[in-house]
Design an enzyme around this catalytic site. Structure first.
Site, PDB file in Angstrom:
ATOM      1  N   THR A 122      19.679 -40.600 -39.720  1.00 31.20           N
ATOM      2  CA  THR A 122      20.302 -39.275 -39.826  1.00 31.20           C
ATOM      3  C   THR A 122      21.212 -39.186 -41.053  1.00 31.20           C
ATOM      4  O   THR A 122      21.766 -40.210 -41.493  1.00 31.20           O
ATOM      5  CB  THR A 122      21.141 -39.001 -38.551  1.00 31.20           C
ATOM      6  OG1 THR A 122      22.061 -37.929 -38.789  1.00 31.20           O
ATOM      7  CG2 THR A 122      21.982 -40.214 -38.140  1.00 31.20           C
ATOM      8  N   ASP A 123      21.392 -37.976 -41.549  1.00 31.85           N
ATOM      9  CA  ASP A 123      22.331 -37.787 -42.673  1.00 31.85           C
ATOM     10  C   ASP A 123      23.776 -38.025 -42.240  1.00 31.85           C
ATOM     11  O   ASP A 123      24.671 -38.130 -43.088  1.00 31.85           O
ATOM     12  CB  ASP A 123      22.171 -36.388 -43.293  1.00 31.85           C
ATOM     13  CG  ASP A 123      22.513 -35.237 -42.350  1.00 31.85           C
ATOM     14  OD1 ASP A 123      22.771 -35.485 -41.152  1.00 31.85           O
ATOM     15  OD2 ASP A 123      22.508 -34.077 -42.811  1.00 31.85           O
ATOM     16  N   GLU A 124      24.013 -38.120 -40.930  1.00 29.40           N
ATOM     17  CA  GLU A 124      25.395 -38.322 -40.456  1.00 29.40           C
ATOM     18  C   GLU A 124      25.928 -39.708 -40.828  1.00 29.40           C
ATOM     19  O   GLU A 124      27.134 -39.933 -40.785  1.00 29.40           O
ATOM     20  CB  GLU A 124      25.476 -38.084 -38.949  1.00 29.40           C
ATOM     21  CG  GLU A 124      25.027 -36.675 -38.613  1.00 29.40           C
ATOM     22  CD  GLU A 124      25.344 -36.216 -37.205  1.00 29.40           C
ATOM     23  OE1 GLU A 124      26.306 -36.714 -36.614  1.00 29.40           O
ATOM     24  OE2 GLU A 124      24.610 -35.338 -36.718  1.00 29.40           O
ATOM     25  N   TYR A 147      28.347 -41.981 -32.466  1.00 27.84           N
ATOM     26  CA  TYR A 147      26.916 -41.763 -32.702  1.00 27.84           C
ATOM     27  C   TYR A 147      26.507 -42.203 -34.103  1.00 27.84           C
ATOM     28  O   TYR A 147      25.607 -43.039 -34.279  1.00 27.84           O
ATOM     29  CB  TYR A 147      26.570 -40.270 -32.497  1.00 27.84           C
ATOM     30  CG  TYR A 147      25.211 -39.885 -33.074  1.00 27.84           C
ATOM     31  CD1 TYR A 147      24.042 -40.438 -32.560  1.00 27.84           C
ATOM     32  CD2 TYR A 147      25.105 -38.987 -34.140  1.00 27.84           C
ATOM     33  CE1 TYR A 147      22.791 -40.101 -33.096  1.00 27.84           C
ATOM     34  CE2 TYR A 147      23.873 -38.649 -34.681  1.00 27.84           C
ATOM     35  CZ  TYR A 147      22.717 -39.212 -34.152  1.00 27.84           C
ATOM     36  OH  TYR A 147      21.492 -38.890 -34.690  1.00 27.84           O
TER      37      TYR A 147
HETATM   38  P1  NAD Z   1      16.513 -36.439 -28.243  1.00 28.15           P
HETATM   39  O1  NAD Z   1      17.845 -36.766 -27.648  1.00 28.15           O
HETATM   40  O2  NAD Z   1      15.935 -35.095 -28.042  1.00 28.15           O
HETATM   41  O3  NAD Z   1      15.424 -37.497 -27.729  1.00 28.15           O
HETATM   42  C1  NAD Z   1      15.661 -38.860 -27.669  1.00 28.15           C
HETATM   43  C2  NAD Z   1      14.533 -39.486 -26.854  1.00 28.15           C
HETATM   44  O4  NAD Z   1      14.757 -40.910 -26.811  1.00 28.15           O
HETATM   45  C3  NAD Z   1      14.499 -38.997 -25.416  1.00 28.15           C
HETATM   46  O5  NAD Z   1      13.174 -38.688 -25.049  1.00 28.15           O
HETATM   47  C4  NAD Z   1      15.029 -40.162 -24.613  1.00 28.15           C
HETATM   48  O6  NAD Z   1      14.514 -40.240 -23.298  1.00 28.15           O
HETATM   49  C5  NAD Z   1      14.584 -41.342 -25.465  1.00 28.15           C
HETATM   50  N1  NAD Z   1      15.396 -42.551 -25.270  1.00 28.15           N
HETATM   51  C6  NAD Z   1      16.752 -42.638 -25.265  1.00 28.15           C
HETATM   52  N2  NAD Z   1      17.139 -43.909 -25.051  1.00 28.15           N
HETATM   53  C7  NAD Z   1      16.003 -44.643 -24.933  1.00 28.15           C
HETATM   54  C8  NAD Z   1      15.740 -46.018 -24.710  1.00 28.15           C
HETATM   55  N3  NAD Z   1      16.738 -46.892 -24.551  1.00 28.15           N
HETATM   56  N4  NAD Z   1      14.463 -46.431 -24.649  1.00 28.15           N
HETATM   57  C9  NAD Z   1      13.446 -45.542 -24.791  1.00 28.15           C
HETATM   58  N5  NAD Z   1      13.628 -44.235 -24.982  1.00 28.15           N
HETATM   59  C10 NAD Z   1      14.883 -43.780 -25.061  1.00 28.15           C
HETATM   60  O7  NAD Z   1      16.659 -36.805 -29.769  1.00 28.15           O
HETATM   61  P2  NAD Z   1      16.033 -36.124 -31.071  1.00 28.15           P
HETATM   62  O8  NAD Z   1      16.912 -35.000 -31.472  1.00 28.15           O
HETATM   63  O9  NAD Z   1      14.580 -35.900 -30.878  1.00 28.15           O
HETATM   64  O10 NAD Z   1      16.264 -37.297 -32.134  1.00 28.15           O
HETATM   65  C11 NAD Z   1      15.256 -38.276 -32.357  1.00 28.15           C
HETATM   66  C12 NAD Z   1      15.711 -39.213 -33.444  1.00 28.15           C
HETATM   67  O11 NAD Z   1      16.005 -38.472 -34.620  1.00 28.15           O
HETATM   68  C13 NAD Z   1      16.998 -39.967 -33.104  1.00 28.15           C
HETATM   69  O12 NAD Z   1      16.885 -41.276 -33.597  1.00 28.15           O
HETATM   70  C14 NAD Z   1      18.082 -39.205 -33.843  1.00 28.15           C
HETATM   71  O13 NAD Z   1      19.162 -40.055 -34.170  1.00 28.15           O
HETATM   72  C15 NAD Z   1      17.321 -38.745 -35.064  1.00 28.15           C
HETATM   73  N6  NAD Z   1      17.806 -37.516 -35.694  1.00 28.15           N
HETATM   74  C16 NAD Z   1      18.011 -36.395 -34.959  1.00 28.15           C
HETATM   75  C17 NAD Z   1      18.417 -35.222 -35.600  1.00 28.15           C
HETATM   76  C18 NAD Z   1      18.618 -33.937 -34.844  1.00 28.15           C
HETATM   77  O14 NAD Z   1      19.048 -32.950 -35.433  1.00 28.15           O
HETATM   78  N7  NAD Z   1      18.299 -33.853 -33.565  1.00 28.15           N
HETATM   79  C19 NAD Z   1      18.627 -35.221 -36.973  1.00 28.15           C
HETATM   80  C20 NAD Z   1      18.392 -36.402 -37.706  1.00 28.15           C
HETATM   81  C21 NAD Z   1      17.979 -37.541 -37.049  1.00 28.15           C
HETATM   82  P1  TYD Z   2      25.334 -30.394 -33.151  1.00 29.86           P
HETATM   83  O1  TYD Z   2      24.135 -29.589 -32.827  1.00 29.86           O
HETATM   84  O2  TYD Z   2      26.046 -31.092 -32.048  1.00 29.86           O
HETATM   85  O3  TYD Z   2      24.916 -31.402 -34.306  1.00 29.86           O
HETATM   86  P2  TYD Z   2      25.811 -32.429 -35.175  1.00 29.86           P
HETATM   87  O4  TYD Z   2      27.170 -32.501 -34.602  1.00 29.86           O
HETATM   88  O5  TYD Z   2      25.068 -33.695 -34.969  1.00 29.86           O
HETATM   89  O6  TYD Z   2      25.792 -31.907 -36.555  1.00 29.86           O
HETATM   90  O7  TYD Z   2      26.421 -29.472 -33.861  1.00 29.86           O
HETATM   91  C1  TYD Z   2      26.113 -28.796 -35.052  1.00 29.86           C
HETATM   92  C2  TYD Z   2      27.373 -28.097 -35.542  1.00 29.86           C
HETATM   93  O8  TYD Z   2      27.786 -27.131 -34.570  1.00 29.86           O
HETATM   94  C3  TYD Z   2      28.543 -29.056 -35.693  1.00 29.86           C
HETATM   95  O9  TYD Z   2      29.324 -28.656 -36.815  1.00 29.86           O
HETATM   96  C4  TYD Z   2      29.327 -28.864 -34.431  1.00 29.86           C
HETATM   97  C5  TYD Z   2      29.104 -27.397 -34.097  1.00 29.86           C
HETATM   98  N1  TYD Z   2      29.140 -27.074 -32.653  1.00 29.86           N
HETATM   99  C6  TYD Z   2      29.975 -26.065 -32.182  1.00 29.86           C
HETATM  100  O10 TYD Z   2      30.699 -25.404 -32.956  1.00 29.86           O
HETATM  101  N2  TYD Z   2      29.989 -25.792 -30.836  1.00 29.86           N
HETATM  102  C7  TYD Z   2      29.218 -26.488 -29.950  1.00 29.86           C
HETATM  103  O11 TYD Z   2      29.277 -26.196 -28.733  1.00 29.86           O
HETATM  104  C8  TYD Z   2      28.366 -27.533 -30.453  1.00 29.86           C
HETATM  105  C9  TYD Z   2      27.479 -28.321 -29.529  1.00 29.86           C
HETATM  106  C10 TYD Z   2      28.362 -27.782 -31.818  1.00 29.86           C
END
Ligand code: NAD
Ligand code: TYD
Length: 337
Positions: A122-124, A147
């Site tokens: 992630t970019d985080e 995280y």
């Molecule tokens: P999500 O929370 O929707 O899904 C995560 C999945 O992983 C779920 O299906 C969960 O059951 C499974 N999981 C969790 N712990 C596990 C374990 N111990 N063993 C097997 N399965 C397990 O997440 P997402 O948003 O789809 O993110 C997927 C990946 O992308 C993550 O690695 C996250 O860090 C990364 N990512 C997410 C975002 C975003 O905006 N959502 C952005 C950049 C990177």
């Molecule tokens: P989020 O979807 O939790 O992603 P991330 O924190 O990983 O970037 O949040 C996106 C942005 O929205 C972040 O700046 C936090 C803000 N946010 C709120 O203002 N209210 C909320 O209830 C949530 C969940 C996020």
């Protein structure tokens, strides 16, 4: 085909499920999913896809080894993770367990079997970005939440396996994704469903934090481009390559759903809230990939998907586990405004 048999971990989550769907569309027919089905994983996300799903933990070395052997896996793509910053503030230990130790187990099996390993980061991991800088893949890592710290730790482990063991690794660092099948805790689906239910939208602080809201389909094609054309040992950012404020995101959402601004509530900020994320995606673009959605278009498309798919999200909103989380996270915040 670049790979004959692919293990997708976390394939029942938001991005993993979209990625599995893309793989099938692109003719990668041998795909196996390993997913623990935590609160964020849903079998419905892969309904009708005909993909074998093993329910289990990436931290279970024997299980992972068995899946790789039985299916002749030659690529692991690791999406499995605990993914929500607010959850990591409430309950951090599971983040190290899955995101760090779990990734380590997958790396060990990949090393033992000499197979390719792609890690979804992630970019985080770059932390909050000052001025007008756009994070480069070579920037130092400066994570600030449990995280992002766990994700950065995993990235370093992956890099160490490339350097030390010559494991065939790649990493992608995606920005905030939006689109179909995202769990409701994340801001866009949370605000979209709140708005449809005429509930207040809890904006943390002034709402001027900036995020590169990226359509999940762009993230998935970016990952595939790296798998097919990326250089081994390298890291690639994936995003729209431009960021907007949370308030701008909110305006698009309300407009798409035809809901009033009176739903907006500024509430107590998130602890350690990163002000801005911003990535340069030039390295990925050099592989011939390009994002199809600007952030506002991505948010509008996501809001529309939730509008059109109430049967997907209504049961989640009504579940006791989601309501317990929502109350814990928001009841006090919304009381004081
Ligand atoms: P999500 O929370 O929707 O899904 C995560 C999945 O992983 C779920 O299906 C969960 O059951 C499974 N999981 C969790 N712990 C596990 C374990 N111990 N063993 C097997 N399965 C397990 O997440 P997402 O948003 O789809 O993110 C997927 C990946 O992308 C993550 O690695 C996250 O860090 C990364 N990512 C997410 C975002 C975003 O905006 N959502 C952005 C950049 C990177
Ligand atoms: P989020 O979807 O939790 O992603 P991330 O924190 O990983 O970037 O949040 C996106 C942005 O929205 C972040 O700046 C936090 C803000 N946010 C709120 O203002 N209210 C909320 O209830 C949530 C969940 C996020």
């Amino acid at each position: 085909m670049a790979f004959s048999s692919i293990l997708v971990t976390g394939g029942c989550g938001f991005i993993g499920a979209n990625f599995v769907r893309l793989l099938l569309e692109r003719g990668y027919n041998n795909v196996v999913v390993l997913d623990k089905l935590t609160y964020a994983g849903r079998l419905e996300n892969l309904a009708g896809m005909g993909v074998p799903i093993v329910v289990g933990d990436i931290g279970n070395l024997e299980l992972v080894r068995h899946i790789v052997e039985m299916n002749g896996i030659d690529l692991i793509v690791n999406f499995a993770a605990e993914t929500h910053v607010d959850q990591s503030i409430l309950n951090p230990f599971v983040f190290t367990e899955t995101n760090v130790r779990g990734t380590h187990v997958l790396l060990e099996v990949a090393r033992e079997k000499k197979i390719r390993f792609h890690h979804i980061s992630t970019d985080e991991v770059y932390g909050t970005i000052e001025g007008d800088h756009h994070s480069l893949e070579t920037d130092i890592l400066a994570p600030r939440s449990p995280y992002s710290a766990s994700k950065a730790a995993a990235d370093l482990l992956v890099q160490s396996y490339f350097v030390t063991y010559g494991l065939q690794t790649t990493i992608t660092r995606g920005s905030n994704n939006v689109g179909a099948y995202q769990f409701l805790e994340k801001v866009v689906p949370l605000f979209a469903t709140n708005a449809m239910l005429d509930l207040p939208l809890p904006v943390y602080g002034d709402g001027l934090q900036m995020r590169d809201y990226t359509h999940v389909s762009d993230h998935c094609t970016g990952i595939l481009a790296v798998l097919e054309k990326g250089s081994i040992g390298e890291i690639y950012n994936v995003g729209a390559g431009q960021e907007i404020t949370n308030m701008a995101m909110l305006e698009v959402l309300l407009e798409t759903l035809n809901k009033p601004r009176s739903l907006i509530r500024h509430v107590t900020d998130r602890a350690g809230h990163d002000r801005r994320y911003s990535v340069s995606v030039k390295k990925l673009e050099a592989l011939g990939w390009k994002a199809q959605y600007a952030p506002k278009e991505a948010v509008a498309a996501a809001a529309k998907w939730y509008l059109e798919n109430p049967t997907y999200w209504q049961p989640v909103r009504e579940s006791s586990s989601f309501q317990a989380y929502y109350n814990r996270q928001y009841a006090k915040r919304l009381e004081t405004v």
